[in-house]
Design an enzyme around this catalytic site. Structure first.
Site, short mmCIF file in Angstrom:
data_model
loop_
_atom_site.label_atom_id
_atom_site.label_comp_id
_atom_site.label_asym_id
_atom_site.label_seq_id
_atom_site.Cartn_x
_atom_site.Cartn_y
_atom_site.Cartn_z
N SER A 50 -21.35 16.84 -40.18
CA SER A 50 -21.16 17.60 -38.95
C SER A 50 -21.23 19.09 -39.28
CB SER A 50 -19.80 17.28 -38.33
OG SER A 50 -19.52 18.14 -37.24
N TYR B 283 -10.44 16.57 -38.87
CA TYR B 283 -11.84 16.14 -38.73
C TYR B 283 -12.74 16.98 -39.63
CZ TYR B 283 -16.38 15.13 -36.71
OH TYR B 283 -17.70 14.77 -36.54
#
Length: 246
Positions: A132, A143
């Site tokens: 990501s 995350y």
């Protein structure tokens, strides 16, 4: 016909990737928790094999690899796509943090550990890990931590396997249209990531950031971290949901 495992294949980026690969002649081994979604997708794709899999379970991962190997006796590619987002602050409770680590980091490590010996014996193979942009710019707490770690692991594995015929690529999406980002308008669909994955399987490279417009933001954040600190001050944790665990 090459055999490629795709995790998180029941929807979003995983589904788009499986559809694209199958359309272009790959036997796709579909892995996700939702058995009904997976079976329905397998029925639509020529030669696809559905293997319901909870990527948090090491035994389930071993079964996934065994079933993929049984198709032709080879595993030509692995796409580590399954991922979990959600509330990403460092203040998240242990269950949320551990869940992200299990799915976003431990599962790819375990699957790489399972397929690398097989690919070494073949003398060829390709691994694509879905990271990501949040793994380049710290904006999503736990995350981001999992995606930073996956980036480091991918770099390490690529260097470890140099010269073996096994390619290792990190694909880093920015915001992509889907349920997690329904409030954001004008986003590209998961097909843009699927195209990058297919390209990486065929011609491995170090890193692919999609859409391309995020490359400048990543470069700027790394070159001028103080600016990024000011830009994201007080709002970095946000929702942190890029894609669900499927």
């Amino acid at each position: 016909m090459p055999v490629v495992i795709v995790t998180g294949a029941s929807s979003g980026i995983g589904r788009a990737t499986a559809e694209r690969l199958a359309r272009n002649g790959t036997t796709v081994v579909l892995a996700a928790r939702r058995a009904s979604h997976l079976t329905a997708l397998a029925d639509e794709l020529p030669g696809a094999v559905a293997v319901p899999t909870d990527v948090r379970d090491p035994a389930a991962l071993e079964n996934l690899v065994a079933q993929a190997l049984a198709v032709t006796g080879r595993i030509d590619g692995l796409v580590n796509n399954a991922g979990v987002g959600g509330v990403a602050s460092v203040l998240s409770d242990d269950d949320a943090a551990e869940g992200m680590i299990q799915v976003n980091l431990l599962a790819p490590i375990r699957l790489m550990r399972a397929v690398v010996p097989l690919m070494r014996a073949q003398g060829a193979g390709s691994i694509v890990n879905i990271g990501s942009v949040a793994g380049e710019v710290g904006i999503s707490g736990v995350y981001s931590a999992t995606k930073f770690a996956l980036r480091g692991m991918t770099d390490s594995v690529r260097r470890e396997l140099a010269g073996t015929g096994i390619g290792v690529t990190l694909v880093e999406p920015g915001y992509i249209a889907g349920p997690a980002n329904r409030n954001r308008k004008g986003l590209p669909g998961p097909e843009i990531v699927a195209a990058a994955v297919e390209s990486a399987l065929r011609r491995p490279r170090r890193r692919i950031i999609v859409p391309g417009r995020y490359r400048a933001a990543v470069l700027a954040a790394n070159a001028f971290p103080a600016v990024a600190d000011r830009l994201y001050a007080g709002k970095a944790a946000g929702k942190g949901a890029v894609k669900g665990y499927l």
